[in-house]
Design an enzyme around this catalytic site. Structure first.
Site, PDB file in Angstrom:
ATOM      1  N   GLN A 148      43.038  46.719  38.363  1.00 55.95           N
ATOM      2  CA  GLN A 148      43.109  46.031  39.648  1.00 55.95           C
ATOM      3  C   GLN A 148      43.510  47.002  40.757  1.00 55.95           C
ATOM      4  O   GLN A 148      44.539  47.669  40.658  1.00 55.95           O
ATOM      5  CB  GLN A 148      44.117  44.881  39.595  1.00 55.95           C
ATOM      6  CG  GLN A 148      43.766  43.810  38.581  1.00 55.95           C
ATOM      7  CD  GLN A 148      44.461  44.016  37.253  1.00 55.95           C
ATOM      8  OE1 GLN A 148      44.701  45.150  36.831  1.00 55.95           O
ATOM      9  NE2 GLN A 148      44.793  42.924  36.582  1.00 55.95           N
ATOM     10  N   GLN A 170      37.577  46.859  40.408  1.00 60.46           N
ATOM     11  CA  GLN A 170      38.125  45.549  40.066  1.00 60.46           C
ATOM     12  C   GLN A 170      39.004  45.033  41.208  1.00 60.46           C
ATOM     13  O   GLN A 170      39.814  45.771  41.769  1.00 60.46           O
ATOM     14  CB  GLN A 170      38.960  45.632  38.784  1.00 60.46           C
ATOM     15  CG  GLN A 170      39.500  44.277  38.314  1.00 60.46           C
ATOM     16  CD  GLN A 170      40.175  44.371  36.955  1.00 60.46           C
ATOM     17  OE1 GLN A 170      40.079  45.382  36.261  1.00 60.46           O
ATOM     18  NE2 GLN A 170      40.865  43.310  36.559  1.00 60.46           N
ATOM     19  N   ASP A 171      38.807  43.741  41.565  1.00 60.66           N
ATOM     20  CA  ASP A 171      39.632  43.078  42.589  1.00 60.66           C
ATOM     21  C   ASP A 171      39.523  43.757  43.956  1.00 60.66           C
ATOM     22  O   ASP A 171      40.531  44.021  44.620  1.00 60.66           O
ATOM     23  CB  ASP A 171      41.096  43.031  42.153  1.00 60.66           C
ATOM     24  CG  ASP A 171      41.331  42.123  40.964  1.00 60.66           C
ATOM     25  OD1 ASP A 171      40.355  41.557  40.451  1.00 60.66           O
ATOM     26  OD2 ASP A 171      42.488  41.989  40.540  1.00 60.66           O
ATOM     27  N   ASP A 194      35.802  40.440  38.864  1.00 58.82           N
ATOM     28  CA  ASP A 194      36.490  39.539  39.799  1.00 58.82           C
ATOM     29  C   ASP A 194      36.657  40.179  41.177  1.00 58.82           C
ATOM     30  O   ASP A 194      37.715  40.063  41.812  1.00 58.82           O
ATOM     31  CB  ASP A 194      37.874  39.143  39.257  1.00 58.82           C
ATOM     32  CG  ASP A 194      37.822  38.539  37.869  1.00 58.82           C
ATOM     33  OD1 ASP A 194      36.785  37.955  37.519  1.00 58.82           O
ATOM     34  OD2 ASP A 194      38.813  38.654  37.131  1.00 58.82           O
ATOM     35  N   ARG A 250      33.954  33.035  37.580  1.00 56.15           N
ATOM     36  CA  ARG A 250      34.785  32.367  36.585  1.00 56.15           C
ATOM     37  C   ARG A 250      36.029  31.842  37.303  1.00 56.15           C
ATOM     38  O   ARG A 250      36.455  32.402  38.324  1.00 56.15           O
ATOM     39  CB  ARG A 250      35.160  33.312  35.448  1.00 56.15           C
ATOM     40  CG  ARG A 250      35.972  34.535  35.845  1.00 56.15           C
ATOM     41  CD  ARG A 250      36.371  35.331  34.618  1.00 56.15           C
ATOM     42  NE  ARG A 250      37.134  36.546  34.949  1.00 56.15           N
ATOM     43  CZ  ARG A 250      37.734  37.317  34.038  1.00 56.15           C
ATOM     44  NH1 ARG A 250      37.667  36.990  32.747  1.00 56.15           N
ATOM     45  NH2 ARG A 250      38.386  38.400  34.414  1.00 56.15           N
TER      46      ARG A 250
END
Length: 331
Positions: A148, A170-171, A194, A250
């Site tokens: 992240q 990520q993120d 994500d 998700r």
């Protein structure tokens, strides 16, 4: 007689100098008055400030009119925080490709006390002030694929981004805050897992969403009280990720909401489209939907049976004014 002539010429020179000085002063004043920018940031020292944070710090707290800050081309490596007291701040970059705001924190990186920074602590730029506007700027987390690592953390209400880039893995983009309304127009957002996540209500219109490696585009955490979460309109899902390697989303929280309207979906999108994050109970509460998807990643018949396909009637509810509960960022 010679003395008189000398005094006469001196008087003329003095008057001319005064006139030029006055004209220069007036010109400078007028130039300042007609400048569309309140502050200019330039790394080379040619502006009012060398760093973006210095410019933000100089904005009066709770100012009731917009403060416009122009940022000249350059790579500004600084961890930036726009506090809640800095309202109606507008940042305009000289060019989106060359005006880069970047930092390299990540979730597992240790702070001065030896504690992990965590996802929220990894952000390169924090936006808490309401009415924030950004144009022609790249927001980046340059830590790389280390877990992240947030490039942009947006918590303020009525935030608007036009022709901006959000770069990371990520993120990448954290849309933080249940009451925050955010509008992204003609933006480029890239990442892996994500990489658009959070609980805000956000619209992505005419954007390019670039999928890298494999993962999930969205991880909404919309509260049960929110009617809308993420809405993608007329956007393109592109990237260099392998075929059949990405989910549209998700649910980070049970009532996650993500809708894709008139979007072009690339080959990396999995046929099933959506993932329940390992919890069947999420299938009963999350709302995932599409309307008129096209491209090689569009496959309405193969989508998970708990997702939805909007029709010509239901899609009419997805206007900016409805989604944002009365706020129209185009007005």
């Amino acid at each position: 007689m010679k003395v008189f002539k000398g005094l006469f010429y001196c008087s003329i020179v003095i008057l001319l100098n005064c006139s030029f000085a006055q004209a220069s002063s007036i010109k400078s004043h007028i130039s300042h008055q007609i400048s569309p920018y309140d502050f200019v940031v330039a790394a080379d020292g040619s502006g009012n400030f060398k760093t973006v944070q210095e410019a933000i710090n100089s904005v009066p707290d709770f100012r009731k009119v917009p403060t416009t800050i122009f940022i000249k081309n350059g790579t500004y490596k600084e961890k930036i925080n726009l506090s809640a007291s800095k309202k109606l701040v507008k940042l305009i970059g000289e060019s989106v490709e060359k005006t880069i705001l970047t930092f390299d924190d990540w979730a597992q990186k240790k702070n001065t006390f030896g504690e992990e920074k965590g996802t929220s602590g990894s952000a390169s730029f924090y936006i808490y002030g309401d009415g924030f506007v950004a144009e022609n700027i790249t927001f980046q987390n340059s830590a790389g694929p280390v877990g992240q690592a947030v490039a942009l953390f947006v918590a303020g209400d009525k935030a608007k981004f036009t022709n901006c880039r959000m770069l990371g893995f990520q993120d990448t983009l954290y849309t933080y805050g249940h009451g925050s309304r955010q509008y992204y127009y003609k933006c480029y957002i890239e990442g892996t897992v994500d990489f658009i996540f959070g609980s805000s209500t956000a619209v992505f219109e005419d954007c390019e969403i670039f999928c890298k490696k494999a993962g999930y585009i969205t991880a909404s955490s919309s509260p049960d009280t929110a009617k809308y979460g993420y809405v993608f309109i007329n956007s393109k899902i592109i990237g260099d990720a392998p075929e059949n390697s990405f989910y549209l989303g998700r649910p980070w929280r049970p009532y996650a909401k993500s809708v894709f309207i008139n979007c072009d979906l690339g080959k990396m999108i999995k046929a099933e489209g959506w993932n329940n994050w390992g919890k069947e109970s999420n299938e009963k509460t999350a709302f995932y939907a599409e309307y008129n998807s096209k491209g090689s990643g569009a496959n309405a018949k193969a989508r998970v049976n708990w997702s939805h396909q909007l029709n010509e009637t239901s899609v009419k509810a997805y206007t900016l004014t409805n989604i944002f509960n009365g706020w129209n960022p185009k007005e």
